[in-house]
Design a protein around this motif. Sequence first.
Motif, PDB file in Angstrom:
ATOM      1  N   GLU A   1      44.504  24.132  45.357  1.00 34.79           N
ATOM      2  CA  GLU A   1      43.525  24.300  46.433  1.00 34.79           C
ATOM      3  C   GLU A   1      44.102  25.004  47.659  1.00 34.79           C
ATOM      4  O   GLU A   1      43.391  25.247  48.632  1.00 34.79           O
ATOM      5  CB  GLU A   1      42.933  22.946  46.829  1.00 34.79           C
ATOM      6  CG  GLU A   1      43.883  22.029  47.558  1.00 34.79           C
ATOM      7  CD  GLU A   1      44.853  21.259  46.653  1.00 34.79           C
ATOM      8  OE1 GLU A   1      45.794  20.658  47.193  1.00 34.79           O
ATOM      9  OE2 GLU A   1      44.687  21.258  45.431  1.00 34.79           O
ATOM     10  N   ASN A   2      45.370  25.379  47.637  1.00 37.94           N
ATOM     11  CA  ASN A   2      46.011  26.053  48.755  1.00 37.94           C
ATOM     12  C   ASN A   2      45.316  27.390  49.031  1.00 37.94           C
ATOM     13  O   ASN A   2      45.075  28.158  48.110  1.00 37.94           O
ATOM     14  CB  ASN A   2      47.491  26.274  48.425  1.00 37.94           C
ATOM     15  CG  ASN A   2      48.285  26.683  49.631  1.00 37.94           C
ATOM     16  OD1 ASN A   2      47.954  27.648  50.296  1.00 37.94           O
ATOM     17  ND2 ASN A   2      49.336  25.933  49.904  1.00 37.94           N
ATOM     18  N   PRO A   3      44.988  27.707  50.287  1.00 34.84           N
ATOM     19  CA  PRO A   3      44.315  28.972  50.619  1.00 34.84           C
ATOM     20  C   PRO A   3      45.126  30.209  50.217  1.00 34.84           C
ATOM     21  O   PRO A   3      44.557  31.267  49.966  1.00 34.84           O
ATOM     22  CB  PRO A   3      44.134  28.919  52.136  1.00 34.84           C
ATOM     23  CG  PRO A   3      44.419  27.534  52.546  1.00 34.84           C
ATOM     24  CD  PRO A   3      45.172  26.858  51.454  1.00 34.84           C
ATOM     25  N   PHE A   4      46.434  30.090  50.151  1.00 35.08           N
ATOM     26  CA  PHE A   4      47.277  31.217  49.727  1.00 35.08           C
ATOM     27  C   PHE A   4      46.894  31.665  48.321  1.00 35.08           C
ATOM     28  O   PHE A   4      46.852  32.864  48.025  1.00 35.08           O
ATOM     29  CB  PHE A   4      48.753  30.813  49.781  1.00 35.08           C
ATOM     30  CG  PHE A   4      49.695  31.865  49.251  1.00 35.08           C
ATOM     31  CD1 PHE A   4      49.964  33.006  49.995  1.00 35.08           C
ATOM     32  CD2 PHE A   4      50.303  31.719  48.016  1.00 35.08           C
ATOM     33  CE1 PHE A   4      50.832  33.979  49.510  1.00 35.08           C
ATOM     34  CE2 PHE A   4      51.165  32.675  47.529  1.00 35.08           C
ATOM     35  CZ  PHE A   4      51.432  33.810  48.275  1.00 35.08           C
ATOM     36  N   PHE A   5      46.567  30.724  47.443  1.00 32.83           N
ATOM     37  CA  PHE A   5      46.223  31.068  46.064  1.00 32.83           C
ATOM     38  C   PHE A   5      44.853  31.736  45.977  1.00 32.83           C
ATOM     39  O   PHE A   5      44.636  32.620  45.154  1.00 32.83           O
ATOM     40  CB  PHE A   5      46.315  29.850  45.162  1.00 32.83           C
ATOM     41  CG  PHE A   5      47.697  29.259  45.147  1.00 32.83           C
ATOM     42  CD1 PHE A   5      48.808  30.057  45.010  1.00 32.83           C
ATOM     43  CD2 PHE A   5      47.877  27.902  45.274  1.00 32.83           C
ATOM     44  CE1 PHE A   5      50.089  29.533  45.002  1.00 32.83           C
ATOM     45  CE2 PHE A   5      49.152  27.353  45.269  1.00 32.83           C
ATOM     46  CZ  PHE A   5      50.261  28.170  45.132  1.00 32.83           C
ATOM     47  N   SER A   6      43.935  31.335  46.845  1.00 35.57           N
ATOM     48  CA  SER A   6      42.637  32.024  46.899  1.00 35.57           C
ATOM     49  C   SER A   6      42.829  33.470  47.339  1.00 35.57           C
ATOM     50  O   SER A   6      42.189  34.382  46.814  1.00 35.57           O
ATOM     51  CB  SER A   6      41.689  31.312  47.854  1.00 35.57           C
ATOM     52  OG  SER A   6      41.369  30.037  47.371  1.00 35.57           O
ATOM     53  N   SER A   7      43.727  33.683  48.295  1.00 34.45           N
ATOM     54  CA  SER A   7      43.981  35.052  48.743  1.00 34.45           C
ATOM     55  C   SER A   7      44.674  35.867  47.650  1.00 34.45           C
ATOM     56  O   SER A   7      44.413  37.064  47.514  1.00 34.45           O
ATOM     57  CB  SER A   7      44.794  35.068  50.042  1.00 34.45           C
ATOM     58  OG  SER A   7      46.079  34.550  49.830  1.00 34.45           O
ATOM     59  N   LEU A   8      45.537  35.239  46.840  1.00 30.47           N
ATOM     60  CA  LEU A   8      46.142  35.946  45.702  1.00 30.47           C
ATOM     61  C   LEU A   8      45.070  36.368  44.709  1.00 30.47           C
ATOM     62  O   LEU A   8      45.110  37.468  44.156  1.00 30.47           O
ATOM     63  CB  LEU A   8      47.164  35.062  44.978  1.00 30.47           C
ATOM     64  CG  LEU A   8      48.556  34.935  45.548  1.00 30.47           C
ATOM     65  CD1 LEU A   8      49.424  34.096  44.629  1.00 30.47           C
ATOM     66  CD2 LEU A   8      49.192  36.275  45.812  1.00 30.47           C
ATOM     67  N   MET A   9      44.099  35.494  44.480  1.00 28.53           N
ATOM     68  CA  MET A   9      43.006  35.794  43.553  1.00 28.53           C
ATOM     69  C   MET A   9      42.206  36.994  44.044  1.00 28.53           C
ATOM     70  O   MET A   9      41.930  37.926  43.293  1.00 28.53           O
ATOM     71  CB  MET A   9      42.104  34.554  43.428  1.00 28.53           C
ATOM     72  CG  MET A   9      40.947  34.721  42.536  1.00 28.53           C
ATOM     73  SD  MET A   9      41.436  34.532  40.855  1.00 28.53           S
ATOM     74  CE  MET A   9      39.835  34.554  40.095  1.00 28.53           C
ATOM     75  N   VAL A  10      41.841  37.003  45.310  1.00 19.43           N
ATOM     76  CA  VAL A  10      41.052  38.095  45.882  1.00 19.43           C
ATOM     77  C   VAL A  10      41.870  39.385  45.898  1.00 19.43           C
ATOM     78  O   VAL A  10      41.369  40.455  45.530  1.00 19.43           O
ATOM     79  CB  VAL A  10      40.553  37.724  47.292  1.00 19.43           C
ATOM     80  CG1 VAL A  10      39.927  38.910  47.995  1.00 19.43           C
ATOM     81  CG2 VAL A  10      39.572  36.566  47.211  1.00 19.43           C
ATOM     82  N   LEU A  11      43.123  39.307  46.290  1.00 18.75           N
ATOM     83  CA  LEU A  11      43.993  40.482  46.330  1.00 18.75           C
ATOM     84  C   LEU A  11      44.191  41.065  44.927  1.00 18.75           C
ATOM     85  O   LEU A  11      44.075  42.273  44.718  1.00 18.75           O
ATOM     86  CB  LEU A  11      45.346  40.109  46.949  1.00 18.75           C
ATOM     87  CG  LEU A  11      46.378  41.212  47.087  1.00 18.75           C
ATOM     88  CD1 LEU A  11      45.866  42.310  48.014  1.00 18.75           C
ATOM     89  CD2 LEU A  11      47.682  40.637  47.618  1.00 18.75           C
ATOM     90  N   GLY A  12      44.445  40.197  43.958  1.00 20.33           N
ATOM     91  CA  GLY A  12      44.653  40.650  42.581  1.00 20.33           C
ATOM     92  C   GLY A  12      43.416  41.297  41.990  1.00 20.33           C
ATOM     93  O   GLY A  12      43.502  42.355  41.350  1.00 20.33           O
ATOM     94  N   THR A  13      42.240  40.698  42.196  1.00 20.02           N
ATOM     95  CA  THR A  13      41.015  41.280  41.638  1.00 20.02           C
ATOM     96  C   THR A  13      40.703  42.628  42.288  1.00 20.02           C
ATOM     97  O   THR A  13      40.231  43.542  41.613  1.00 20.02           O
ATOM     98  CB  THR A  13      39.808  40.335  41.784  1.00 20.02           C
ATOM     99  OG1 THR A  13      39.635  39.982  43.140  1.00 20.02           O
ATOM    100  CG2 THR A  13      39.985  39.097  40.939  1.00 20.02           C
ATOM    101  N   GLY A  14      40.987  42.752  43.562  1.00 20.09           N
ATOM    102  CA  GLY A  14      40.773  44.039  44.231  1.00 20.09           C
ATOM    103  C   GLY A  14      41.667  45.127  43.660  1.00 20.09           C
ATOM    104  O   GLY A  14      41.227  46.264  43.433  1.00 20.09           O
ATOM    105  N   LYS A  15      42.917  44.788  43.391  1.00 19.24           N
ATOM    106  CA  LYS A  15      43.849  45.766  42.815  1.00 19.24           C
ATOM    107  C   LYS A  15      43.464  46.125  41.379  1.00 19.24           C
ATOM    108  O   LYS A  15      43.556  47.282  40.973  1.00 19.24           O
ATOM    109  CB  LYS A  15      45.278  45.229  42.870  1.00 19.24           C
ATOM    110  CG  LYS A  15      45.819  45.179  44.290  1.00 19.24           C
ATOM    111  CD  LYS A  15      47.236  44.668  44.318  1.00 19.24           C
ATOM    112  CE  LYS A  15      47.761  44.692  45.730  1.00 19.24           C
ATOM    113  NZ  LYS A  15      49.041  45.347  45.843  1.00 19.24           N
ATOM    114  N   ILE A  16      43.015  45.135  40.616  1.00 19.33           N
ATOM    115  CA  ILE A  16      42.574  45.398  39.240  1.00 19.33           C
ATOM    116  C   ILE A  16      41.352  46.309  39.252  1.00 19.33           C
ATOM    117  O   ILE A  16      41.269  47.274  38.491  1.00 19.33           O
ATOM    118  CB  ILE A  16      42.281  44.077  38.494  1.00 19.33           C
ATOM    119  CG1 ILE A  16      43.567  43.301  38.266  1.00 19.33           C
ATOM    120  CG2 ILE A  16      41.583  44.355  37.163  1.00 19.33           C
ATOM    121  CD1 ILE A  16      43.358  41.867  37.815  1.00 19.33           C
TER     122      ILE A  16
END
Length: 142
Positions: free
Chosen positions: A84-99
């Motif tokens: 539930e850490n917000p850092f992991f949500s930002s990794l998800m958003v960053l990764g999907t944007g790059k993909i």
Amino acid sequence: MQFDISRDFLDGLMLQQPATREALGEIRAAGQLHFLPSSPDGTMHTAVTTFALFLGKAEQPFARGGWRFLFTSDSAFNPKESTENPFFSSLMVLGTGKIMAQINNLCMHANLPLIPFEPGRMVVQQGTPGAPGIQGQAGAQA
């Protein structure tokens, strides 16, 4: 807890010409953040954002990809226990944007329409109990 992304890179990408032309106006998207085992001291970690695009009600994606993140923490930490850490949500958003940037690049070269996508509008949902990782879903109209 302080996190630092050391490195990130494309893990894999797949794009297929859609088999049918039905439901071309609806594209469903789904993604997940997977955590790989951490270093023995618990300070170096790997997470892979996976992302898939589905056409209409199809069960098989016509495009999918993965983006790998290597990150460190300032002390021992198990990411599978703190999804539930917000850092992991930002990794998800960053990764999907790059993909999506890479998938749209492939679409352009394959003479397919570009797929409109705003990673900031992606809805991030917690995974099911017992399933490690973060899951997200988004919808787009082409």
